[in-house]
Design an enzyme around this catalytic site. Structure first.
Site, short mmCIF file in Angstrom:
data_model
loop_
_atom_site.label_atom_id
_atom_site.label_comp_id
_atom_site.label_asym_id
_atom_site.label_seq_id
_atom_site.Cartn_x
_atom_site.Cartn_y
_atom_site.Cartn_z
CG HIS A 1 -1.63 1.25 1.49
ND1 HIS A 1 -2.94 1.48 1.10
CD2 HIS A 1 -1.23 2.40 2.12
CE1 HIS A 1 -3.31 2.69 1.46
NE2 HIS A 1 -2.29 3.27 2.09
CD GLU A 2 2.07 3.42 3.79
OE1 GLU A 2 2.31 4.52 3.24
OE2 GLU A 2 1.09 3.24 4.54
CG HIS B 1 0.58 6.28 -0.60
ND1 HIS B 1 -0.61 6.81 -1.04
CD2 HIS B 1 0.31 5.69 0.61
CE1 HIS B 1 -1.56 6.56 -0.14
NE2 HIS B 1 -1.03 5.88 0.85
CD GLU C 1 -4.03 6.89 2.44
OE1 GLU C 1 -3.73 5.68 2.45
OE2 GLU C 1 -3.20 7.79 2.69
#
Length: 415
Positions: free
Chosen positions: A275-276, A279, A355
């Protein structure tokens, strides 16, 4: 003046009472019937006590949020008289304009921080009481001092630029201020991981070598030129779980809280790190900067109109001499606080979108919906986070989709 203060107090009292009734008495956290018994239902992975504590803490934090900004606006209004006295004092003490301004900012910032200290202490005590905070009083006071110094230096720089631009262009200062703010924001974002963050926490390379190699392998698959993953000693402050990516360019860092290493399994950590990485790969930091810059253009323009109107309409009531008066600086603070509060839904809507995009990326990289579901169940349990929030709270405070929404998305990949 007395009539004005009485009116402000009455309005604030009604406002607070409304939110007390709404947040402390309302049925805010019910989940849809179709979610009962599913993996998104907190009763399937949290005890009744944990659910009650999560909801109670969320109510308290939300009430503090909705009260703090109006309280700051009201206090700033009330303290405009003190600002005039501070101005008179620093003008007697110093001849240099910059020293007058720096001393004024110091005095007013100190006064505001002291008046808001009970709120900070209350939230600190609440987090301690609910078992979320592990922070000692020594760390609390140390952070308070660091926050004050960092904010003071930043405020002095911005106030100095504002007054310089106001003198050069009384009507169009906001355009220059907007232009100058762009490189300042980029600079702060660039130095944050290596200068600002280490003021508060210790960062070191991830010690778990097997996990480190798995994360770096995931980074390589994402074409991220990373050779290091960092862990930060957040366990001395909190029992909560988190990870993040910040910084830009060569200073960008992917960081895990050490609490995550203690409380999540490796496959769960990998979904969070994917997930990070999403970004980073999808340049969400840059998109966030662009969105903030665009939003600030409108904000600075509106602030300039409101500032001029307030000073001309009501400035003389407090003894403010004009737009360039030092005592008028708190008016700008008042306007910025109000606009930040009002614009929170727009900022959070953008944040929730990126997100979700990062969640999509994580599933594209790992395809492990089961690990992601377990990770967010554990995050809800450890962080005492309700799986859902009332719409008003989500609009103003929800920078991420709710845990229920995220688990429902991950269920598509739970094989």
């Amino acid at each position: 003046m007395k009539r004005l203060y009485v009116g402000l107090i009455a309005i604030f009292a009604v406002y607070v009472l409304t939110f007390v009734v709404y947040l402390l008495k309302g049925d805010l956290f019910h989940i849809p019937l179709e979610m009962v018994g599913t993996q998104a239902d907190p009763h399937t992975f949290m005890t009744n006590e944990e659910i009650a504590k999560a909801e109670s803490l969320s109510r308290i934090r939300s009430l503090a949020y909705f009260v703090s900004s109006p309280l700051q606006i009201g206090l700033t209004l009330v303290l405009l008289g003190a600002a005039v006295r501070f101005r008179n004092g620093v003008e007697k003490l110093f001849r240099a304009s910059f020293l007058q301004m720096a001393a004024f900012v110091l005095l007013f910032s100190l006064l505001m921080d002291v008046l808001f200290l009970p709120v900070d202490l209350f939230l600190y005590r609440m987090d301690r009481a609910y078992g979320i905070s592990t922070e000692t009083l020594a760390i609390f006071w140390s952070d308070q001092g660091k926050d004050f110094v960092v904010n003071l230096l930043g405020t002095i720089v911005m106030a100095g630029l504002f007054r310089w631009l106001l003198r050069r262009s009384p009507r169009r200062w906001w355009i220059g201020f907007w232009f100058i703010s762009i490189p300042i924001i980029l600079f702060i974002t660039f130095i944050q991981p290596v200068v600002l963050d280490p003021l508060y926490n210790d960062f070191q390379p991830l010690q778990n070598q097997a996990l480190k190699q798995q994360i770096l392998q995931l980074a390589a698959q994402s074409h991220i030129p990373a050779d290091q993953v960092y862990q930060v000693n957040m366990s001395e402050r909190t029992s909560a779980i988190n990870a993040y990516v910040n910084g830009i360019g060569g200073n960008a860092r992917i960081v895990l809280w050490d609490t995550m290493l203690q409380k999540l399994q490796p496959d769960e950590i990998l979904t969070v790190m994917a997930h990070e990485m999403g970004h980073y790969v999808e340049r969400h930091i840059y998109l966030g900067l662009l969105y903030g810059i665009a939003l600030s253009f409108v904000g600075f323009w509106l602030a300039s109109l409101a500032y001029r109107f307030f000073i001309r309409r009501w400035g003389s009531i407090w003894g403010i001499k004009g737009e360039q008066d030092l005592a008028a600086l708190p008016v700008l603070l008042l306007i910025v606080t109000l606009m930040s509060f009002v614009s929170a839904p727009a900022q959070n809507a953008f944040s929730r979108e990126i997100e979700h995009r990062a969640d999509v990326y994580a599933m594209r990289m790992t395809g492990d919906g089961s690990a992601a579901i377990r990770a967010f169940q554990q995050i809800a349990k450890v962080n005492l986070s309700p799986v859902t929030q009332p719409k008003l709270v989500q609009w103003f405070r929800g920078s991420h989709p709710t845990i229920m929404e995220r688990i429902r998305y991950f269920e598509q990949f739970d094989h």
